[in-house]
Design a protein around this motif. Structure first.
Motif, PDB file in Angstrom:
ATOM      1  N   ALA A 274       0.648  -1.605  -0.305  1.00  0.00           N
ATOM      2  CA  ALA A 274      -0.095  -0.217  -0.069  1.00  0.00           C
ATOM      3  C   ALA A 274       1.401   1.270  -0.205  1.00  0.00           C
ATOM      4  N   ARG A 275       1.509   1.206   1.037  1.00  0.00           N
ATOM      5  CA  ARG A 275       2.486   2.593   0.542  1.00  0.00           C
ATOM      6  C   ARG A 275       3.462   2.756  -0.738  1.00  0.00           C
ATOM      7  N   ALA A 276       3.726   1.609  -1.104  1.00  0.00           N
ATOM      8  CA  ALA A 276       4.439   2.194  -2.620  1.00  0.00           C
ATOM      9  C   ALA A 276       3.326   1.943  -3.414  1.00  0.00           C
ATOM     10  N   ALA A 277       2.666   1.493  -3.394  1.00  0.00           N
ATOM     11  CA  ALA A 277       0.734   2.621  -4.088  1.00  0.00           C
ATOM     12  C   ALA A 277       0.996   3.703  -4.456  1.00  0.00           C
ATOM     13  N   ALA A 278       0.846   4.102  -2.844  1.00  0.00           N
ATOM     14  CA  ALA A 278       0.584   5.388  -2.526  1.00  0.00           C
ATOM     15  C   ALA A 278       2.342   6.517  -3.339  1.00  0.00           C
ATOM     16  N   ASP A 279       3.362   6.091  -2.551  1.00  0.00           N
ATOM     17  CA  ASP A 279       4.050   7.057  -3.457  1.00  0.00           C
ATOM     18  C   ASP A 279       3.879   7.145  -5.796  1.00  0.00           C
ATOM     19  N   LEU A 280       3.614   6.521  -5.812  1.00  0.00           N
ATOM     20  CA  LEU A 280       3.164   5.968  -6.997  1.00  0.00           C
ATOM     21  C   LEU A 280       2.469   7.002  -7.454  1.00  0.00           C
ATOM     22  N   LEU A 281       1.373   6.683  -6.978  1.00  0.00           N
ATOM     23  CA  LEU A 281      -0.293   7.556  -7.156  1.00  0.00           C
ATOM     24  C   LEU A 281      -0.621   8.023  -5.525  1.00  0.00           C
ATOM     25  N   PRO A 282      -0.020   9.085  -5.503  1.00  0.00           N
ATOM     26  CA  PRO A 282       0.114   9.751  -4.465  1.00  0.00           C
ATOM     27  C   PRO A 282      -1.931  10.556  -4.450  1.00  0.00           C
ATOM     28  N   GLY A 283      -2.360  10.357  -2.927  1.00  0.00           N
ATOM     29  CA  GLY A 283      -3.806   9.824  -3.074  1.00  0.00           C
ATOM     30  C   GLY A 283      -4.307   9.081  -2.524  1.00  0.00           C
ATOM     31  N   LEU A 284      -3.379   8.284  -2.904  1.00  0.00           N
ATOM     32  CA  LEU A 284      -4.421   6.305  -2.191  1.00  0.00           C
ATOM     33  C   LEU A 284      -4.592   6.682  -0.838  1.00  0.00           C
ATOM     34  N   ARG A 285      -4.994   5.943  -0.385  1.00  0.00           N
ATOM     35  CA  ARG A 285      -4.539   5.579   1.243  1.00  0.00           C
ATOM     36  C   ARG A 285      -4.109   4.503   1.505  1.00  0.00           C
ATOM     37  N   VAL A 286      -3.207   5.216   2.817  1.00  0.00           N
ATOM     38  CA  VAL A 286      -2.337   4.249   3.019  1.00  0.00           C
ATOM     39  C   VAL A 286      -2.690   3.633   4.209  1.00  0.00           C
ATOM     40  N   PRO A 287      -3.482   2.452   5.046  1.00  0.00           N
ATOM     41  CA  PRO A 287      -3.867   1.710   5.454  1.00  0.00           C
ATOM     42  C   PRO A 287      -3.015   2.541   7.151  1.00  0.00           C
ATOM     43  N   ALA A 288      -3.205   1.458   8.277  1.00  0.00           N
ATOM     44  CA  ALA A 288      -2.476   2.146   9.231  1.00  0.00           C
ATOM     45  C   ALA A 288      -2.404  -0.049   8.766  1.00  0.00           C
ATOM     46  N   PHE A 289      -0.833  -0.330   9.972  1.00  0.00           N
ATOM     47  CA  PHE A 289      -0.250  -1.901   9.919  1.00  0.00           C
ATOM     48  C   PHE A 289      -0.596  -1.997  10.795  1.00  0.00           C
ATOM     49  N   HIS A 290      -0.598  -3.939  10.650  1.00  0.00           N
ATOM     50  CA  HIS A 290      -0.003  -4.426  12.172  1.00  0.00           C
ATOM     51  C   HIS A 290       1.519  -5.409  12.286  1.00  0.00           C
ATOM     52  N   PRO A 291       2.768  -4.538  13.267  1.00  0.00           N
ATOM     53  CA  PRO A 291       3.633  -5.269  13.246  1.00  0.00           C
ATOM     54  C   PRO A 291       4.086  -5.944  13.478  1.00  0.00           C
ATOM     55  N   VAL A 292       5.034  -7.396  13.116  1.00  0.00           N
ATOM     56  CA  VAL A 292       5.426  -8.143  13.105  1.00  0.00           C
ATOM     57  C   VAL A 292       6.830  -8.817  13.619  1.00  0.00           C
ATOM     58  N   THR A 293       7.084  -9.919  15.420  1.00  0.00           N
ATOM     59  CA  THR A 293       8.282 -10.007  14.441  1.00  0.00           C
ATOM     60  C   THR A 293       8.050 -11.248  15.012  1.00  0.00           C
ATOM     61  N   VAL A 294       9.175 -11.997  13.784  1.00  0.00           N
ATOM     62  CA  VAL A 294       9.332 -13.648  14.103  1.00  0.00           C
ATOM     63  C   VAL A 294      10.920 -14.239  14.533  1.00  0.00           C
ATOM     64  N   ILE A 295      10.843 -14.579  15.758  1.00  0.00           N
ATOM     65  CA  ILE A 295      12.240 -14.818  16.371  1.00  0.00           C
ATOM     66  C   ILE A 295      11.999 -16.729  16.486  1.00  0.00           C
ATOM     67  N   HIS A 296      12.957 -16.926  15.383  1.00  0.00           N
ATOM     68  CA  HIS A 296      13.699 -18.336  15.081  1.00  0.00           C
ATOM     69  C   HIS A 296      14.541 -19.213  16.036  1.00  0.00           C
ATOM     70  N   HIS A 297      14.299 -20.349  17.048  1.00  0.00           N
ATOM     71  CA  HIS A 297      15.033 -20.751  17.810  1.00  0.00           C
ATOM     72  C   HIS A 297      15.299 -22.098  16.732  1.00  0.00           C
ATOM     73  N   THR A 298      16.823 -22.646  17.552  1.00  0.00           N
ATOM     74  CA  THR A 298      16.943 -23.728  17.421  1.00  0.00           C
ATOM     75  C   THR A 298      17.709 -24.533  18.350  1.00  0.00           C
ATOM     76  N   THR A 299      17.555 -26.752  18.535  1.00  0.00           N
ATOM     77  CA  THR A 299      17.608 -27.524  19.400  1.00  0.00           C
ATOM     78  C   THR A 299      18.294 -28.501  18.752  1.00  0.00           C
ATOM     79  N   ASP A 300      19.106 -28.923  19.467  1.00  0.00           N
ATOM     80  CA  ASP A 300      19.262 -30.320  19.040  1.00  0.00           C
ATOM     81  C   ASP A 300      19.081 -31.430  20.097  1.00  0.00           C
ATOM     82  N   GLU A 301      17.528 -30.567  20.734  1.00  0.00           N
ATOM     83  CA  GLU A 301      16.701 -32.065  21.927  1.00  0.00           C
ATOM     84  C   GLU A 301      16.469 -32.701  20.858  1.00  0.00           C
ATOM     85  N   PRO A 302      16.040 -33.643  21.060  1.00  0.00           N
ATOM     86  CA  PRO A 302      14.721 -34.854  19.945  1.00  0.00           C
ATOM     87  C   PRO A 302      13.470 -33.678  19.631  1.00  0.00           C
ATOM     88  N   ALA A 303      12.934 -33.859  18.793  1.00  0.00           N
ATOM     89  CA  ALA A 303      11.927 -33.254  18.295  1.00  0.00           C
ATOM     90  C   ALA A 303      10.787 -33.921  18.934  1.00  0.00           C
TER      91      ALA A 303
END
Length: 454
Positions: A274-303
């Motif tokens: 949405a933001r990139a589209a509004a940069d190319l076409l000023p006037g397009l509505r830019v909505p609010a956004f939900h931030p997301v953080t994804v954390i990846h861990h690993t271990t050698d413990e058996p699944a």
């Protein structure tokens, strides 16, 4: 000789799933198409980082087997979906319980069955593997919830869209759903599906998410999120997708790029966020956004030491930053090298300081095991991960701005992969209708030579 009036029928700006899906529908109709992507790879937010044999999604967006646009989309025939165990696991009051649509492929009948089982379970009892534990409400609440899930799984989409619209939390309360059922099941579930733990999302969008959950199974693409856009790109005619090309301006008859100048065309389709589209076409509505953080861990413990198996684990207590987590290598083994386990966890909203430490402490409680020996593989924070869908939200926002200029993406429909694909379907149909496409559109010179997709 006269210079050709245009070099390609349609230029699509953006090689995410919406743009690539639209390109398939256009090329299948004989319309010459060029997809321009500023990044060096396709997929946009559906990207996967590769670290030492691990495949780590940046957002980890969940799919559903019941998405209507997923299978019919051209190019996605080979897509392999790895399913989570039926329903979800809920961590509440120190217990873990299974709840949600189960049995018979997640049908409405299965949803009603499991909620009735929840209603008859003894309050406070621990849940043995594969069985139902502490209920999230009384028998009456569970019966109401079960009936609602059963109905919504078979309710036509247009009927859902005709319902009065309000914030999802308010709508659930007005429908007589108890606070314990909302906080113990629906809030954590909708947080996982919509990235909105505060339930500010439009009640219509929430109902569509619950409909998909009750009628199907949660799943992820085999090999990581990037598999879906890569399959779409690979199935397009050679030379259709061009990466590393930055579009600086657009009109109804051309796009201007930083690297190759102007490209003349008969129509332009913006398929960016949405933001990139509004940069190319000023006037397009830019909505609010939900931030997301994804954390990846690993271990050698058996699944096998993780009792969650292939389930998605939600925290109904909201006792830490993690909204949901899964031993994702149990769901999709190709995401981790042999002998290693991959645990992927999602934090919604602004992450706390020292997010990895806070997440480890929380995961210790959720999984009931020490996380001291776990290795942190990546912390991916995306401030504008998903467009918010607060009411009033138009799920069918116009994709045709004017003849020759169109827009699609998850900001024109629902903030899901289903929404992105659906908006691409609508945009491609609008382009074809305006161009009157019934076969190859012209015999002009081929599109300009641009860098091909890797």
């Amino acid at each position: 000789m006269l210079e050709p009036a245009y070099q390609v029928d349609v230029v699509i700006v953006g090689a995410g799933v919406a743009g690539l899906s639209a390109a398939h529908r256009l090329t299948s109709a004989g319309v010459t198409t060029a997809v321009l992507e500023a990044a060096p790879y396709v997929g946009g937010r559906m990207s996967t980082e590769k670290v030492d044999g691990f495949r780590l999604d940046r957002i980890g967006q969940l799919l559903s087997t019941s998405y209507p646009e997923l299978r019919p989309t051209p190019g996605l025939g080979p897509l392999a979906l790895r399913r989570f165990a039926p329903g979800v696991l809920l961590h509440r009051d120190g217990h873990t319980q299974r709840a949600g649509a189960q049995a018979a492929g997640g049908s409405a009948r299965g949803a009603l069955h499991v909620v009735r089982a929840l209603a008859s379970a003894p309050r406070g009892a621990a849940a043995p593997p594969g069985r139902v534990g502490t209920p999230v409400g009384g028998a009456v609440d569970q019966a109401r919830l079960g009936a609602a899930l059963g109905r919504i799984a078979t309710t036509p989409v247009e009927r859902i869209l005709a319902r009065p619209e309000m914030p999802a939390g308010q709508a659930l309360t007005r429908r007589g759903v108890s606070a314990r059922t909302i906080d113990g099941f629906l809030r954590p579930l909708l947080a996982a599906l919509l990235c909105d733990p505060e339930l500010t999302t439009s009640s219509r969008c929430a109902d569509l998410a619950l409909r998909a959950f009750a009628g199907g199974r949660l799943c992820v693409p085999e090999g990581g999120a990037e598999t879906l856009p890569e399959l779409l790109a690979q199935a397009l005619p050679p030379g259709t997708v061009h990466t590393g090309v930055r579009v600086t301006s657009v009109s109804t008859t051309s796009v201007t790029t930083a690297e190759h100048g102007a490209i003349r065309c008969r129509a332009v389709l913006l398929a960016t966020d949405a933001r990139a589209a509004a940069d190319l076409l000023p006037g397009l509505r830019v909505p609010a956004f939900h931030p997301v953080t994804v954390i990846h861990h690993t271990t050698d413990e058996p699944a096998a030491t993780f009792s969650t198996g292939t389930s998605l684990l939600l925290d109904a207590d909201r006792g830490g930053p993690v909204a949901h987590t899964a031993v994702i290598s149990n769901v999709d083994p190709c995401r981790a090298p042999a002998g290693r386990v991959l645990i992927s966890s999602t934090v919604l909203g602004t992450p706390p300081e020292g997010v990895d430490t806070a997440v480890r402490i929380h995961l210790t409680r959720l999984y009931g095991t020490s996380t001291r020996r776990w290795e942190t593989l990546a912390v991916h924070h995306t401030p504008e991960a998903l467009p918010a869908m607060r009411p009033p939200h138009d799920l069918r926002r116009p994709v045709r701005l004017l003849a020759g200029l169109y827009v699609c993406g998850d900001h024109r429909d629902t903030s899901t992969v289903q929404g992105a694909l659906r908006s691409a379907h609508r945009a491609a149909a609008a382009v074809l209708a305006d161009l009157g496409a019934a076969g190859p559109m012209h015999t002009a010179d081929p599109a300009p030579t641009l860098p091909r997709a890797a």
